[in-house]
Write a protein that holds these residues in place. Structure first.
Motif, short mmCIF file in Angstrom:
data_model
loop_
_atom_site.label_atom_id
_atom_site.label_comp_id
_atom_site.label_asym_id
_atom_site.label_seq_id
_atom_site.Cartn_x
_atom_site.Cartn_y
_atom_site.Cartn_z
N PRO A 1 -21.98 116.66 48.34
CA PRO A 1 -21.28 116.34 46.94
C PRO A 1 -21.58 117.41 46.00
N TYR A 2 -20.48 117.25 45.07
CA TYR A 2 -20.50 118.01 43.82
C TYR A 2 -20.14 117.14 42.69
N VAL A 3 -20.83 116.79 41.84
CA VAL A 3 -20.55 115.79 40.53
C VAL A 3 -20.28 116.59 39.45
N PHE A 4 -19.27 115.71 38.77
CA PHE A 4 -19.10 116.63 37.39
C PHE A 4 -20.29 117.10 36.45
N SER A 5 -21.39 116.34 36.38
CA SER A 5 -22.34 116.72 35.76
C SER A 5 -23.05 118.05 35.96
N MET A 6 -22.72 118.65 37.12
CA MET A 6 -23.13 119.76 37.62
C MET A 6 -22.54 121.11 36.89
N ASN B 1 -24.64 107.18 39.31
CA ASN B 1 -24.41 105.92 40.18
C ASN B 1 -24.38 106.12 41.56
N PRO B 2 -24.94 105.92 42.51
CA PRO B 2 -24.78 106.37 43.84
C PRO B 2 -23.53 105.62 44.43
N ASP B 3 -23.22 104.56 43.84
CA ASP B 3 -22.10 103.84 44.41
C ASP B 3 -20.60 104.04 43.71
N GLN B 4 -20.77 104.94 42.77
CA GLN B 4 -19.48 105.53 41.99
C GLN B 4 -19.89 106.73 41.37
N LEU B 5 -20.13 107.89 42.47
CA LEU B 5 -20.33 109.24 42.03
C LEU B 5 -19.15 109.76 41.14
N ASN B 6 -19.48 110.48 40.16
CA ASN B 6 -18.46 111.27 39.54
C ASN B 6 -18.05 112.56 40.17
N LEU B 7 -17.54 112.39 41.21
CA LEU B 7 -17.39 113.55 42.22
C LEU B 7 -16.14 114.48 41.78
N VAL B 8 -16.32 115.73 41.93
CA VAL B 8 -15.21 116.70 41.31
C VAL B 8 -15.00 117.56 43.00
N GLY B 9 -15.88 117.30 43.69
CA GLY B 9 -15.88 118.07 45.08
C GLY B 9 -16.55 117.25 46.06
N LEU B 10 -16.21 117.46 47.47
CA LEU B 10 -16.89 116.70 48.55
C LEU B 10 -16.72 117.65 49.65
N ALA B 11 -17.69 118.13 50.61
CA ALA B 11 -17.52 118.50 51.90
C ALA B 11 -17.81 117.56 52.86
N VAL B 12 -16.76 117.43 53.86
CA VAL B 12 -16.87 116.57 55.13
C VAL B 12 -17.00 117.21 56.13
N ARG B 13 -18.21 117.18 57.05
CA ARG B 13 -18.04 117.74 58.23
C ARG B 13 -18.49 116.73 59.49
N GLY B 14 -17.97 116.66 60.72
CA GLY B 14 -18.25 115.70 61.68
C GLY B 14 -17.37 116.03 62.65
N PRO B 15 -17.22 115.07 63.59
CA PRO B 15 -16.24 114.81 64.83
C PRO B 15 -14.86 114.82 64.27
N LYS B 16 -14.14 115.55 64.89
CA LYS B 16 -12.65 115.49 64.24
C LYS B 16 -11.88 114.40 63.79
N LYS B 17 -11.90 113.28 64.71
CA LYS B 17 -11.51 111.91 64.40
C LYS B 17 -11.91 111.35 63.29
N ALA B 18 -13.21 111.25 62.99
CA ALA B 18 -14.08 110.80 62.06
C ALA B 18 -13.68 111.49 60.57
#
Length: 135
Positions: A84-89, A106-123
């Motif tokens: 994750p990359y959040v706005f405050s960074m 807030n871990p349930d409402q991160l103020n995300l500006v970016g997110l990398a996701v890696r794993g099995p293709k379908k997931a």
């Protein structure tokens, strides 16, 4: 060809320089989290050696904050590798300050500006479902 998939998601309301910065940091996070995806160094015809890059493609998506938070929840539910990359960074100047800013979110409402996701293709496909590729 690949059993895994890498998706980088960047928020659609950022300035161009911020988007590029976020994508670069997210890609470095994938490389650190999954060193096995690194390709071999490049060697020119004259023998000059160059560094290596990730050995598989990465898709770059854009999303609103809601879309990023949904992808984050999907990634957590599917136990995918998340970076994750959040706005405050944006207001910090170095990695230690980033790691201090992150737990203030807030871990349930991160103020995300970016997110990398890696794993099995379908997931990964399910985590990014409905998001648009970055133009």
């Amino acid at each position: 060809m690949f059993d895994t998939k890498i998706a980088l998601i960047v928020r659609n309301d950022l300035a161009s320089w911020q988007r590029l910065n976020v994508v670069a940091f997210l890609a470095s996070g994938v490389a650190a989290a999954a060193p096995e995806v690194m390709g071999e160094p490049y060697v020119a015809a004259n023998g000059q050696r160059y560094g290596n890059m990730l050995g598989q493609p990465m898709l770059v998506f854009e999303a609103s904050l809601d879309g990023l938070q949904r992808a984050h929840r999907q990634g957590l539910e599917r136990e995918l590798t998340l970076i994750p990359y959040v706005f405050s960074m944006f207001s910090t100047g170095h990695d230690e300050a980033n790691r201090q800013a992150f737990p203030a979110e807030n871990p349930d409402q991160l103020n995300l500006v970016g997110l990398a996701v890696r794993g099995p293709k379908k997931a990964v496909d399910k985590a990014v479902k409905g998001l648009s590729l970055h133009p």
